[in-house]
Scaffold this motif. Structure first.
Motif, mmCIF file in Angstrom:
data_model
loop_
_atom_site.group_PDB
_atom_site.id
_atom_site.type_symbol
_atom_site.label_atom_id
_atom_site.label_comp_id
_atom_site.label_asym_id
_atom_site.label_seq_id
_atom_site.Cartn_x
_atom_site.Cartn_y
_atom_site.Cartn_z
ATOM 1 N N UNK A 23 -6.465 17.568 2.352
ATOM 2 C CA UNK A 23 -5.853 16.851 3.468
ATOM 3 C C UNK A 23 -6.582 15.540 3.787
ATOM 4 N N UNK A 24 -7.186 14.952 2.789
ATOM 5 C CA UNK A 24 -7.808 13.644 2.940
ATOM 6 C C UNK A 24 -6.795 12.580 2.525
ATOM 7 N N UNK A 67 4.948 15.575 -7.601
ATOM 8 C CA UNK A 67 4.890 16.690 -8.551
ATOM 9 C C UNK A 67 3.497 17.148 -8.911
ATOM 10 N N UNK A 68 2.457 16.554 -8.301
ATOM 11 C CA UNK A 68 1.084 16.960 -8.625
ATOM 12 C C UNK A 68 0.289 17.161 -7.351
ATOM 13 N N UNK A 69 -0.794 17.914 -7.479
ATOM 14 C CA UNK A 69 -1.749 18.086 -6.383
ATOM 15 C C UNK A 69 -2.953 17.188 -6.678
ATOM 16 N N UNK A 70 -3.186 16.238 -5.816
ATOM 17 C CA UNK A 70 -4.267 15.271 -6.016
ATOM 18 C C UNK A 70 -5.556 15.829 -5.429
ATOM 19 N N UNK A 71 -6.612 15.805 -6.248
ATOM 20 C CA UNK A 71 -7.894 16.368 -5.806
ATOM 21 C C UNK A 71 -8.757 15.356 -5.062
ATOM 22 N N UNK A 72 -8.877 14.143 -5.610
ATOM 23 C CA UNK A 72 -9.783 13.157 -5.019
ATOM 24 C C UNK A 72 -9.387 11.755 -5.501
ATOM 25 N N UNK A 73 -10.205 10.779 -5.158
ATOM 26 C CA UNK A 73 -9.909 9.395 -5.530
ATOM 27 C C UNK A 73 -9.826 9.211 -7.041
ATOM 28 N N UNK A 115 -4.148 -1.871 -8.296
ATOM 29 C CA UNK A 115 -5.370 -2.597 -7.944
ATOM 30 C C UNK A 115 -6.520 -1.627 -7.726
ATOM 31 N N UNK A 116 -6.244 -0.477 -7.110
ATOM 32 C CA UNK A 116 -7.308 0.488 -6.866
ATOM 33 C C UNK A 116 -6.869 1.551 -5.882
ATOM 34 N N UNK A 117 -7.702 2.587 -5.755
ATOM 35 C CA UNK A 117 -7.462 3.682 -4.820
ATOM 36 C C UNK A 117 -8.718 3.855 -3.986
ATOM 37 N N UNK A 118 -8.541 4.006 -2.677
ATOM 38 C CA UNK A 118 -9.694 4.162 -1.800
ATOM 39 C C UNK A 118 -9.299 4.937 -0.547
ATOM 40 N N UNK A 119 -10.292 5.542 0.076
ATOM 41 C CA UNK A 119 -10.055 6.203 1.360
ATOM 42 C C UNK A 119 -10.229 5.233 2.519
ATOM 43 N N UNK A 120 -10.844 4.105 2.252
ATOM 44 C CA UNK A 120 -11.132 3.133 3.314
ATOM 45 C C UNK A 120 -10.724 1.730 2.840
ATOM 46 N N UNK A 121 -9.463 1.372 3.007
ATOM 47 C CA UNK A 121 -8.979 0.064 2.531
ATOM 48 C C UNK A 121 -9.386 -1.073 3.464
ATOM 49 N N UNK A 122 -10.681 -1.323 3.557
ATOM 50 C CA UNK A 122 -11.180 -2.404 4.406
ATOM 51 C C UNK A 122 -10.791 -3.752 3.813
ATOM 52 N N UNK A 123 -10.892 -4.779 4.618
ATOM 53 C CA UNK A 123 -10.483 -6.111 4.168
ATOM 54 C C UNK A 123 -11.310 -6.582 2.980
ATOM 55 N N UNK A 148 0.842 -1.183 0.000
ATOM 56 C CA UNK A 148 0.000 0.000 0.000
ATOM 57 C C UNK A 148 0.884 1.242 0.000
ATOM 58 N N UNK A 149 0.429 2.299 -0.662
ATOM 59 C CA UNK A 149 1.051 3.600 -0.497
ATOM 60 C C UNK A 149 -0.045 4.608 -0.213
ATOM 61 N N UNK A 150 0.261 5.579 0.617
ATOM 62 C CA UNK A 150 -0.755 6.576 0.953
ATOM 63 C C UNK A 150 -0.562 7.836 0.125
ATOM 64 N N UNK A 151 -1.670 8.505 -0.153
ATOM 65 C CA UNK A 151 -1.686 9.721 -0.967
ATOM 66 C C UNK A 151 -2.512 10.758 -0.219
ATOM 67 N N UNK A 152 -1.981 11.947 -0.036
ATOM 68 C CA UNK A 152 -2.707 13.030 0.624
ATOM 69 C C UNK A 152 -3.243 14.000 -0.422
#
Length: 216
Positions: A61-62, A163-169, A80-88, A53-57
């Motif tokens: 600030x989410x 190098x970029x500003x991430x807006x959302x998922x 595999x995917x991007x999510x704010x809640x990596x549940x099992x 896993x890698x985290x992205x802010x």
């Protein structure tokens, strides 16, 4: 008397322990006669896939989490995917999606390396075990045990996310997908003699066109 002896401890030098084991014919660590972890990874590279896993802010600030897989032999990278809640449950679903994407290539895999994160459940492992892939757990606080995946996470940060500003998922998913397309199709890898993961031969020199005379 026995109680008095038990209450005292006597330091013993490592060399003394070694002499006692040698005299008894006991090898200190028989496993040392086998290959090192690095040698194992090199010898089994074409049958290994790893995940991390890698985290992205985001700019709000989410915190988001991306799950990536990399095939050791080809260095082919999969998002595999991007999510704010990596549940099992989410993680298991991504593993199933990867298995379907790989298709018959799953038959060539023998080992799957992952850390001991709580998101990796028994159901997650079962997706790989169904294709006879053995799960290898990296030790706690030992990033070098999954060094190739750790290195690609660093590459994603240096060459894209820093190098970029991430807006959302959706934005993070689109940016990572586009970069991984470049990574697999064009980015050279030293371990593959400067070949990209999806390339079997070195790129030819591009033809240069004179834009003023339209001559080649």
């Amino acid at each position: 008397m026995q109680g008095e002896l038990a209450s005292h401890s006597y330091p013993i030098a490592p060399s003394t322990v070694w002499e006692i084991l040698q005299a008894a014919g006991i090898a200190p660590a028989p496993q040392r006669s086998g290959p090192t972890w690095r040698q194992f990874l090199t010898a089994q590279a074409h049958g290994i896939i790893a995940a991390d896993f890698l985290h992205i802010d985001t700019i709000s600030l989410k915190r988001l989490y991306a799950l990536v897989f990399i095939e050791h032999g080809t260095r082919r990278l999969h998002l595999a995917g991007v999510t704010a809640h990596p549940a099992s449950q989410w993680t298991v679903r991504q593993a199933r999606n990867l298995a379907m994407t790989l298709g018959c290539r799953m038959d060539s895999l023998r080992f799957f390396i992952r850390d001991r994160d709580g998101q990796y459940t028994r159901s997650f492992d079962a997706v790989f075990e169904a294709d006879d892939v053995e799960i290898l757990l990296s030790p706690s606080r030992a990033p070098r045990a999954n060094a190739i995946c750790e290195r690609v996470v660093g590459t994603l940060r240096r060459e894209l996310l820093d190098g970029i500003l991430v807006c959302n998922e959706a934005h993070a998913d689109a940016a990572l997908t586009e970069y991984i397309r470049h990574y697999n199709g064009h980015r050279p890898h030293q371990s593959r003699q400067q070949l990209a993961p999806d390339s079997d031969q070195a790129p030819t020199l591009a033809t240069v066109t004179d834009l003023h005379t339209h001559r080649i």
